[in-house]
Design a protein around this motif. Structure first.
Motif, short mmCIF file in Angstrom:
data_model
loop_
_atom_site.label_atom_id
_atom_site.label_comp_id
_atom_site.label_asym_id
_atom_site.label_seq_id
_atom_site.Cartn_x
_atom_site.Cartn_y
_atom_site.Cartn_z
N VAL A 1 40.03 49.91 57.49
CA VAL A 1 39.04 49.29 56.59
C VAL A 1 37.77 50.11 56.45
N GLU A 2 37.42 50.92 57.47
CA GLU A 2 36.22 51.75 57.38
C GLU A 2 36.48 53.06 56.65
N ASP A 3 37.74 53.36 56.39
CA ASP A 3 38.10 54.64 55.77
C ASP A 3 38.38 54.53 54.28
N ILE A 4 38.48 53.29 53.77
CA ILE A 4 38.86 53.11 52.37
C ILE A 4 37.83 52.26 51.64
N VAL A 5 37.90 52.30 50.32
CA VAL A 5 37.09 51.43 49.47
C VAL A 5 38.00 50.84 48.40
N ILE A 6 37.51 49.78 47.77
CA ILE A 6 38.26 49.12 46.70
C ILE A 6 37.36 48.98 45.48
N ASN A 7 37.87 49.36 44.34
CA ASN A 7 37.16 49.16 43.07
C ASN A 7 37.90 48.09 42.29
N VAL A 8 37.22 47.00 41.97
CA VAL A 8 37.84 45.86 41.30
C VAL A 8 37.18 45.64 39.93
N SER A 9 37.98 45.73 38.87
CA SER A 9 37.49 45.42 37.53
C SER A 9 37.86 43.97 37.22
N VAL A 10 36.85 43.19 36.84
CA VAL A 10 37.08 41.76 36.59
C VAL A 10 36.73 41.41 35.15
N PHE A 11 37.46 40.45 34.62
CA PHE A 11 37.21 39.94 33.27
C PHE A 11 36.61 38.55 33.37
N ILE A 12 35.38 38.42 32.90
CA ILE A 12 34.71 37.12 32.89
C ILE A 12 34.33 36.80 31.44
N ASP A 13 35.02 35.86 30.86
CA ASP A 13 34.77 35.46 29.47
C ASP A 13 33.38 34.83 29.37
N PRO A 14 32.54 35.30 28.43
CA PRO A 14 31.21 34.70 28.28
C PRO A 14 31.24 33.19 28.03
N SER A 15 32.36 32.69 27.47
CA SER A 15 32.43 31.25 27.18
C SER A 15 32.88 30.43 28.38
N ALA A 16 33.21 31.08 29.48
CA ALA A 16 33.64 30.35 30.68
C ALA A 16 32.48 29.50 31.22
N LYS A 17 32.79 28.29 31.65
CA LYS A 17 31.75 27.36 32.12
C LYS A 17 31.99 26.88 33.55
N ASP A 18 33.25 26.74 33.91
CA ASP A 18 33.60 26.10 35.18
C ASP A 18 33.56 27.13 36.32
N PHE A 19 32.48 27.09 37.12
CA PHE A 19 32.32 28.05 38.21
C PHE A 19 33.43 27.94 39.24
#
Length: 418
Positions: A104-122
């Motif tokens: 875990v100290e030797d690697i990294v993770i890049n995460v691309s996320v899609f969040i719709d601007p019209s989303a309301k429910d957290f």
């Protein structure tokens, strides 16, 4: 290490779609991680993933918004439920053993996320992004999907956002309904009555195309968006032009006349490959079919060979007491398949009672015209044929149940080539 993962979970505006990279800090993923933190862009500012303020997850994870963050409300969805969801999913993936603790100290993770601007429910934003991130990590670390899975699914899956299905002929046999008509009203009536069945293909017959042009293909597409549509142009010359015209109107296949010169046939087949549609070589009135097929280069064999007895010849046989639906005129179907490696279609006087014989001899596509389009009850006439076919290829299939392997009681993974 260099791993790639993807997952989509949920529905509605809160739907989560995650793409991620897992890799060494000293490698390209690590470089992308550092660049993401140092090269900030307006509206797409990456952020580290934290379980709570002052508690960054491990492996270190960078969240990259796919959608422009336009205001504080949009930002709160990222710097809140999405940020926490990704961080906890990463931590839980380590706890579950998807990622070994010792790296875990030797690697990294890049995460691309899609969040719709019209989303309301957290709550849903959190839940869907948590599930999608954890699943994407698991898939990445297991190199999912396998190439066998990709090849098995490539012609079966439907993208939920695309809104229509692209049909491929991956599970013959099929019933091709030839619309040999000269009337658009009749065409619409027949298409409206045809069963919604994966095994039904629709042919824009030669008379229909001659009278209304290749634009009639688009009219059929409007009536049946998911249909597999064949343009029966019986192309003899300038095949490249006619193929492109048909492809531009969204045809899935085009019929080329086997009576054309080898040069014309090869150019037409080459253009179908270029346009990404099926080539059908219609062997009506062609002598020495095997010889002509063997003369074609291996990379220019047709996708489908059509063994076609013409209507006038069929009528003559009937008038003289012969069997208009006989199989002998089609020759050795299996031999043709050996030459081309593709499918074989049969046409000419095929009635429902001849279907099983034709399929038994190796036919992949059964073409029917007058029996169906001349019927007062088109749906029943089509069902007369379909009664002799296997059910729809996917009618008992739950695609989501086949996505991942589940270990058996001994810990072995079940085989999953589907």
């Amino acid at each position: 290490m260099y791993k790639i993962g993807e997952a989509l979970i949920g529905d509605g505006p809160e739907l989560a779609h995650v793409d991620l990279l897992i890799g060494d800090k000293q490698g390209p993923v690590g470089q992308a991680f550092a660049n993401g933190l140092s090269n900030l862009s307006v509206g797409h500012t990456p952020l580290t993933s934290v379980i709570r303020p002052n508690l960054m997850t491990k492996p270190a994870t960078l969240i990259i918004p796919k959608v422009t963050v336009g205001d504080l409300e949009d930002a709160s969805k990222i710097f809140g439920p999405a940020q926490t969801a990704v961080a906890r999913a990463v931590a839980d993936a380590v706890e579950a053993g998807y990622i070994p603790k010792d790296i875990v100290e030797d690697i990294v993770i890049n995460v691309s996320v899609f969040i719709d601007p019209s989303a309301k429910d957290f709550r849903k934003i959190y839940q869907y992004n948590y599930g999608a991130t954890k699943l994407a990590i698991r898939r990445a670390m297991k190199d999912y999907p396998s190439i066998d899975k990709v090849l098995a699914e490539k012609d079966r899956g439907t993208h939920p956002i695309m809104g229509f299905k692209v049909k491929k002929l991956w599970s013959p046999p099929y019933l091709q309904v030839a619309l040999d008509l000269d009337n658009l009203d009749a065409m619409e009536r027949i298409i409206d009555q045809l069963p919604e069945n994966e095994r039904v293909l629709i042919e824009a017959g030669t008379p229909l195309v001659k009278k209304f042009g290749v634009g009639v293909i688009s009219k059929i597409r409007e009536l049946r968006p998911d249909a597999f549509i064949i343009a029966d142009l019986k192309t003899l010359d300038v095949g490249r032009v006619e193929v492109k015209m048909s492809a531009d109107e969204t045809a899935d296949a085009i019929a080329i006349s086997g009576l054309g010169t080898m040069e014309s046939i090869m150019k037409a087949i080459h253009e179908t490959q270029k346009q990404g549609i099926y080539s059908i070589l219609d062997m009506m009135n062609v002598d020495e079919i095997d010889k002509k097929l063997k003369a074609l280069p291996e990379d220019l064999k047709p996708d489908i060979v059509l063994l076609h007895r013409n209507v006038d010849y069929e009528t003559w046989i009937k008038e003289h007491g012969g069997d208009a639906g006989g199989m002998t005129a089609w020759g050795d179907i299996e031999k043709i398949k050996e030459i081309t490696g593709g499918l074989v279609a049969v046409a000419g006087g095929v009635t429902p009672d001849k279907v099983e014989t034709a399929i038994g001899k190796g036919a992949d596509v059964i073409i029917a015209g007058r029996y169906i389009i001349g019927s007062r009850d088109v749906r029943r006439a089509a069902q007369d044929f379909l009664a002799h076919f296997e059910p729809d290829p996917d009618n008992m299939r739950l695609a989501m149940d086949e996505d991942e392997n589940i270990p058996d009681k001994k810990g072995d993974k079940k085989s999953s080539k589907k």
